[in-house]
Design an enzyme around this catalytic site. Structure first.
Site, mmCIF file in Angstrom:
data_model
loop_
_atom_site.group_PDB
_atom_site.id
_atom_site.type_symbol
_atom_site.label_atom_id
_atom_site.label_comp_id
_atom_site.label_asym_id
_atom_site.label_seq_id
_atom_site.Cartn_x
_atom_site.Cartn_y
_atom_site.Cartn_z
ATOM 1 N N ASP A 1 0.834 -1.227 0.000
ATOM 2 C CA ASP A 1 0.000 0.000 0.000
ATOM 3 C C ASP A 1 0.858 1.264 0.000
ATOM 4 O OD1 ASP A 1 -0.820 0.023 3.607
ATOM 5 O OD2 ASP A 1 1.080 0.193 2.519
ATOM 6 N N HIS B 1 -4.574 -1.179 8.710
ATOM 7 C CA HIS B 1 -3.604 -2.278 8.721
ATOM 8 C C HIS B 1 -2.826 -2.286 10.037
ATOM 9 C CE1 HIS B 1 -3.532 -1.477 4.071
ATOM 10 N NE2 HIS B 1 -4.629 -2.121 4.453
ATOM 11 N N HIS C 1 -7.508 4.142 17.949
ATOM 12 C CA HIS C 1 -6.752 5.263 17.363
ATOM 13 C C HIS C 1 -6.836 5.222 15.841
ATOM 14 C CE1 HIS C 1 -3.225 8.072 16.920
ATOM 15 N NE2 HIS C 1 -3.104 7.390 15.779
ATOM 16 N N GLU C 2 -6.552 4.066 15.259
ATOM 17 C CA GLU C 2 -6.520 3.975 13.784
ATOM 18 C C GLU C 2 -7.897 4.257 13.181
ATOM 19 O OE1 GLU C 2 -2.585 3.568 14.012
ATOM 20 O OE2 GLU C 2 -3.840 4.061 12.287
ATOM 21 N N HIS D 1 -3.649 13.442 13.637
ATOM 22 C CA HIS D 1 -3.032 13.300 14.964
ATOM 23 C C HIS D 1 -3.269 14.573 15.783
ATOM 24 C CE1 HIS D 1 -0.230 9.882 13.586
ATOM 25 N NE2 HIS D 1 -1.266 9.415 14.256
#
Lengths: 368, 82
Positions: A71, A97, A120-121, A130
Site C-alpha cells: 500500500d 492495517h 486510534h486507527e 493526529h
C-alpha cells in the site's frame, strides 16, 4: 497512495467493516471483540453506525500484515510503527492495517493493546488527524491506558463531533464526562502532587504530569502511564529521597517506589510508621537539611526519620507551628534549592526554613 | 532514565533513523542538504516541526530527548499531511 489522514469525512453515517485476517497473538474472539469495541468508541459519541460484513468490499477493510504489504507504506518490524489507516475515500480509503511484527494483546499492558491501537486507527479511518494533546487518543504515540475504564478524551470527542455531529440517541445512562487534559494556564488548577526527580521537577494532575528542567523554560506534559504503566492517576502525594535515588508515589494506603522508569518496590503507608487511622496523605516532602520525610494530612503533619526508620515523637503537629502563615490544607509539597514549597489549592507558599518568603501561583513553575 | 535535550554525538544509525522518521512522518524531501543559500537545512526545519508537535524544546537539532521520542512506539500515519 500513502497511509495518510485526511480532513475528509464519510458521506454516510452507516459504514461497513470487514476483518480480513487475524493475528496469531490473540484468539479470533478477542480480535473480534477488540475491533468491535474500538469502533464503538466512535459510534457512542456520533451518529455513526458500523455493520460487520464477512465477504466483499467493506468501507473499512481490516487486516494484519508485515513489512511491505503493497500500500506504499511498508511496516518497520517490531515496535516503531504499530499500524496505520487511510482517511475516508473510495478503494483503500478507511482501510486499517496492523503490523503483525508487533505483539498485540487483549487486556494486559504488555505488548500493544489491540483495542487501543485500533480505536486510534479508526479515528484516522473516520477522518481525524493526529492530536498534539498528550492525553488525546489521537496523539501519535502509543500510551497504555486502562481498557476497562476507557473514556474517549474530550479533545477527540470535540474533533469527531465536528465532523459527524453528536449521537442523537440519548443513552439510557449518561455517558461518563470526557476527561479534559489539565491546562497549566487554568488559574484554578490544584495539583495532586509535586516531586523532584534527578534534578527535574514533576507536577502531577489527574492522569498527567508536567516535567520541568531547571535550565529549560518550558515544561512538557505527559500521561503518567506513558512513563510508568503501573501507576494510577489522581495520586495523593509524591516525594524524592535523593540519597536513595528513589521517588515515592502515594495513593490511599498504597506506595510505589520508583527508580527512574522502574517501579522497584511496592509498600503500604504503614511502612512509614504512620498511624493506622491515617488512610491517605495529602502531600509529602523530603527535607534534605534533616533527612526527614514530612507527611501532610489536612492541616497536620508527621515527621518520619529516614535514617532510623521511625516516626519522630510528638507528632502529628499543626502545619502552622512549623510553617507560620500556612493556614490552609497542604495539597502538594516539594523542596528546591533549599526552599520548601507548600501548595494549598492554586496557591504556593515558599518557605526558607520557617520563614514565609512569597506566595506564588502554579504559573511560577508551569510554563503557561 | 531519559536525559535532557542535549546535542547528541549521533552515530550514523541514529542520524539515518531520524532522517527516515522525518521522511515518513514529516514529508521531508530526500535531499535535505542546504541549497540555494538556505542557511537552515530542511532536516533542521523538520526537526523543529516534530519537536513542536510533541511539545519538546524546539532546537532544530537531533538531541537525546528528540531521538528518544522518535523511538517511542506510535501510529504510522504522518503527523503532517503529505
Amino acid at each position: 497512495y500513502r497511509a495518510d489522514s485526511s480532513s475528509n469525512k464519510w458521506p454516510t453515517n452507516k459504514l461497513t467493516y470487514r476483518i480480513e485476517n487475524y493475528t496469531p497473538d490473540m484468539s479470533v474472539a478477542e480480535v473480534d471483540d477488540s475491533i468491535q469495541r474500538a469502533l464503538q468508541v466512535w459510534a457512542r459519541v456520533t451518529p455513526l453506525k458500523f455493520t460487520r460484513i464477512y465477504s466483499g468490499i467493506a468501507d473499512i477493510m481490516i487486516s494484519f500484515a508485515v513489512g511491505d504489504h503493497g500500500d506504499g507504506s511498508p511496516f518497520d518490524g517490531p515496535n516503531g510503527f504499530l499500524a496505520h489507516a487511510f482517511g475516508p475515500a473510495d478503494g483503500l480509503g478507511g482501510d486499517t492495517h496492523f503490523d503483525d511484527d508487533e505483539t498485540f494483546t487483549f487486556k494486559s499492558s504488555n505488548g500493544y493493546n489491540l483495542f487501543l491501537v485500533a480505536a486510534h486507527e479508526f479515528g484516522h479511518a473516520l477522518g481525524l488527524d493526529h492530536s498534539t494533546d498528550p492525553g488525546a487518543l489521537m496523539n501519535a504515540r502509543y500510551t497504555y491506558r486502562d481498557v476497562d475504564s476507557f473514556v474517549l478524551p474530550r479533545d477527540d470527542v470535540r474533533k469527531i463531533q465536528a465532523l459527524y455531529g453528536s449521537n442523537p440517541e440519548i443513552p439510557d445512562k449518561p455517558e461518563p464526562t470526557p476527561p479534559p487534559t489539565p491546562n497549566a494556564c487554568d488559574p484554578r488548577l490544584v495539583l495532586d502532587a509535586v516531586t523532584g526527580l534527578r534534578g527535574e521537577t514533576y507536577f502531577f494532575k489527574n492522569k498527567f504530569f508536567w516535567r520541568s528542567h531547571p535550565q529549560m523554560p518550558q515544561t512538557e506534559q505527559f500521561l503518567i502511564k506513558s512513563f510508568w504503566p503501573e501507576l494510577p492517576g489522581d495520586i495523593d502525594a509524591a516525594l524524592e529521597d535523593p540519597s536513595a535515588d528513589l521517588v515515592y508515589i502515594f495513593k490511599g494506603q498504597k506506595v510505589w517506589a520508583l527508580n527512574g522508569y522502574d517501579v522497584v518496590n511496592r509498600k503500604s503507608l504503614s511502612s512509614f510508621r504512620l498511624p493506622a487511622t491515617v488512610k491517605k496523605i495529602n502531600a509529602a516532602v523530603y527535607d534534605e537539611s534533616t533527612g526527614k520525610m514530612l507527611f501532610f494530612v489536612g492541616k497536620s503533619y508527621y515527621s518520619f526519620d529516614t535514617n532510623n526508620k521511625k516516626m519522630d515523637k510528638g507528632y502529628p503537629k499543626q502545619v502552622e507551628e512549623r510553617f507560620p502563615g500556612m493556614t490552609g490544607k497542604v495539597t502538594a509539597a516539594f523542596q528546591n534549592n533549599g526552599f520548601t514549597y507548600l501548595f494549598s489549592g492554586p496557591r504556593v507558599f515558599e518557605f526558607n526554613e520557617s520563614t514565609l518568603m512569597r506566595v506564588l501561583g502554579n504559573k511560577h513553575f508551569l510554563q503557561c | 532514565f531519559r536525559v535532557r535535550s542535549v546535542p547528541l554525538s549521533t552515530d550514523m544509525s541514529d542520524e539515518e533513523f531520524a532522517k527516515n522518521y522525518l521522511k515518513e512522518l514529516y514529508a521531508m524531501q530526500e535531499d535535505n542538504t542546504p541549497s540555494f543559500g538556505r542557511k537552515v537545512s530542511e532536516m533542521s526545519l523538520k526537526l523543529s516541526e516534530m519537536q513542536e508537535f510533541f511539545g519538546l524544546k524546539v532546537t532544530g537539532t537531533l538531541d537525546a530527548e528528540t531521538l528518544e521520542m522518535m523511538k517511542q512506539p506510535r501510529c504510522g500515519v504522518p503527523d503532517v499531511a503529505a
